[in-house]
Design a protein around this motif. Structure first.
Motif, PDB file in Angstrom:
ATOM      1  N   UNK A  12       0.952  -1.334  -0.010  1.00  0.00           N
ATOM      2  CA  UNK A  12      -0.133  -0.068   0.064  1.00  0.00           C
ATOM      3  C   UNK A  12       0.866   1.385  -0.146  1.00  0.00           C
ATOM      4  N   UNK A  13       0.470   2.189  -0.810  1.00  0.00           N
ATOM      5  CA  UNK A  13       1.340   3.458  -0.911  1.00  0.00           C
ATOM      6  C   UNK A  13       0.721   4.348   0.335  1.00  0.00           C
ATOM      7  N   UNK A  14      -0.529   4.186   0.579  1.00  0.00           N
ATOM      8  CA  UNK A  14      -0.915   5.312   1.838  1.00  0.00           C
ATOM      9  C   UNK A  14      -0.584   4.763   3.148  1.00  0.00           C
ATOM     10  N   UNK A  15      -0.598   3.454   3.314  1.00  0.00           N
ATOM     11  CA  UNK A  15      -0.220   3.029   4.692  1.00  0.00           C
ATOM     12  C   UNK A  15       1.029   3.337   5.238  1.00  0.00           C
ATOM     13  N   UNK A  16       1.106   3.813   6.450  1.00  0.00           N
ATOM     14  CA  UNK A  16       2.297   3.880   7.197  1.00  0.00           C
ATOM     15  C   UNK A  16       3.387   3.066   7.077  1.00  0.00           C
ATOM     16  N   UNK A  17       4.463   3.507   6.757  1.00  0.00           N
ATOM     17  CA  UNK A  17       5.592   2.599   6.661  1.00  0.00           C
ATOM     18  C   UNK A  17       6.427   2.563   8.142  1.00  0.00           C
ATOM     19  N   UNK A  18       7.201   1.260   8.354  1.00  0.00           N
ATOM     20  CA  UNK A  18       7.882   1.227   9.426  1.00  0.00           C
ATOM     21  C   UNK A  18       9.013   0.402   8.716  1.00  0.00           C
ATOM     22  N   UNK A  19      10.228   1.137   9.006  1.00  0.00           N
ATOM     23  CA  UNK A  19      11.649   0.781   8.641  1.00  0.00           C
ATOM     24  C   UNK A  19      12.321   0.488   9.552  1.00  0.00           C
ATOM     25  N   UNK A  20      12.920  -0.967   9.547  1.00  0.00           N
ATOM     26  CA  UNK A  20      13.789  -1.409  10.922  1.00  0.00           C
ATOM     27  C   UNK A  20      14.880  -1.637  10.267  1.00  0.00           C
ATOM     28  N   UNK A  82      16.192   1.950  14.418  1.00  0.00           N
ATOM     29  CA  UNK A  82      17.459   1.749  14.376  1.00  0.00           C
ATOM     30  C   UNK A  82      17.514   0.791  15.602  1.00  0.00           C
ATOM     31  N   UNK A  83      17.934  -0.493  15.502  1.00  0.00           N
ATOM     32  CA  UNK A  83      18.167  -1.270  16.696  1.00  0.00           C
ATOM     33  C   UNK A  83      19.538  -1.957  16.826  1.00  0.00           C
ATOM     34  N   UNK A  84      19.971  -1.734  18.001  1.00  0.00           N
ATOM     35  CA  UNK A  84      21.074  -2.628  18.382  1.00  0.00           C
ATOM     36  C   UNK A  84      22.410  -2.293  17.404  1.00  0.00           C
ATOM     37  N   UNK A  85      22.487  -0.957  17.092  1.00  0.00           N
ATOM     38  CA  UNK A  85      23.226  -0.370  16.080  1.00  0.00           C
ATOM     39  C   UNK A  85      23.493   0.969  16.057  1.00  0.00           C
ATOM     40  N   UNK A  86      24.701   1.498  15.516  1.00  0.00           N
ATOM     41  CA  UNK A  86      24.566   2.998  15.654  1.00  0.00           C
ATOM     42  C   UNK A  86      23.448   3.730  14.458  1.00  0.00           C
ATOM     43  N   UNK A  87      23.222   5.100  14.702  1.00  0.00           N
ATOM     44  CA  UNK A  87      22.412   5.769  13.906  1.00  0.00           C
ATOM     45  C   UNK A  87      23.204   6.176  12.766  1.00  0.00           C
ATOM     46  N   UNK A 106      17.034   2.245  19.570  1.00  0.00           N
ATOM     47  CA  UNK A 106      17.360   1.429  20.833  1.00  0.00           C
ATOM     48  C   UNK A 106      18.376   0.747  20.748  1.00  0.00           C
ATOM     49  N   UNK A 107      19.468   0.748  21.780  1.00  0.00           N
ATOM     50  CA  UNK A 107      20.611   0.352  21.702  1.00  0.00           C
ATOM     51  C   UNK A 107      21.170   0.239  23.071  1.00  0.00           C
ATOM     52  N   UNK A 108      22.174  -0.513  23.321  1.00  0.00           N
ATOM     53  CA  UNK A 108      22.884  -0.706  24.393  1.00  0.00           C
ATOM     54  C   UNK A 108      24.511  -0.697  24.306  1.00  0.00           C
ATOM     55  N   UNK A 109      25.267  -0.186  23.416  1.00  0.00           N
ATOM     56  CA  UNK A 109      26.412  -0.362  23.192  1.00  0.00           C
ATOM     57  C   UNK A 109      26.860   1.154  23.605  1.00  0.00           C
TER      58      UNK A 109
END
Length: 151
Positions: A12-20, A82-87, A106-109
């Motif tokens: 869907x073009x209109x649906x919100x996108x979640x990029x991980x 952005x999970x478990x890695x740098x921005x 979300x990170x812990x390093x």
């Protein structure tokens, strides 16, 4: 380049996108699945792009976000995790490709401590959930804890 693990952007073009974008180890991959679960619980119509890489350098992150922004238009209704890695690097963020998108790191390093970015105006739309005492998967669960408590 990071590997594409899951891609439903064409749904869907209109649906919100979640990029991980996540680290390719067990901690990062579990974190990605937690995000996908809770984002779908919030809205079943969301589309996803999940990318993973074992290379967690800033250069790799910049290259991956170059790809993401080239092939995906992002706006205020979309989210980037952005999970478990740098921005991305400060130089990359200053180009403002993600300026109108909610970005959650979300990170812990220790090398990715949020205070490193506090004085950078290009980082004001990035929410940091960081603690060096817990795994990224645990921190991801904690991120969604208010959603569970309100449900």
């Amino acid at each position: 380049m990071a590997d594409i693990l899951y891609d439903t952007r064409l749904k869907s073009e209109e649906a919100p996108k979640v990029i991980i974008l996540t680290h390719g180890d067990a901690d990062g991959l579990v974190s990605a699945m937690i995000v996908k679960f809770f984002e779908e619980m919030e809205n079943k119509n969301k589309t996803f792009l999940i990318m993973s890489s074992m290379d967690v350098t800033s250069e790799q992150t910049d290259k991956t976000f170059d790809y993401i922004c080239k092939y995906t238009s992002l706006g205020s209704k979309d989210r980037v995790y952005i999970l478990d890695r740098p921005i991305p690097s400060i130089d990359w963020l200053k180009m403002k490709y993600l300026a109108y998108t909610n970005v959650i790191n979300i990170d812990h390093h220790l090398t990715n401590k949020p205070t490193l970015y506090k004085d950078e105006c290009c980082c004001e739309n990035i929410l940091f959930h960081w603690d060096d005492k817990w795994s990224a998967a645990y921190l991801t669960l904690e991120w969604f804890k208010p959603l569970v408590e309100n449900a």
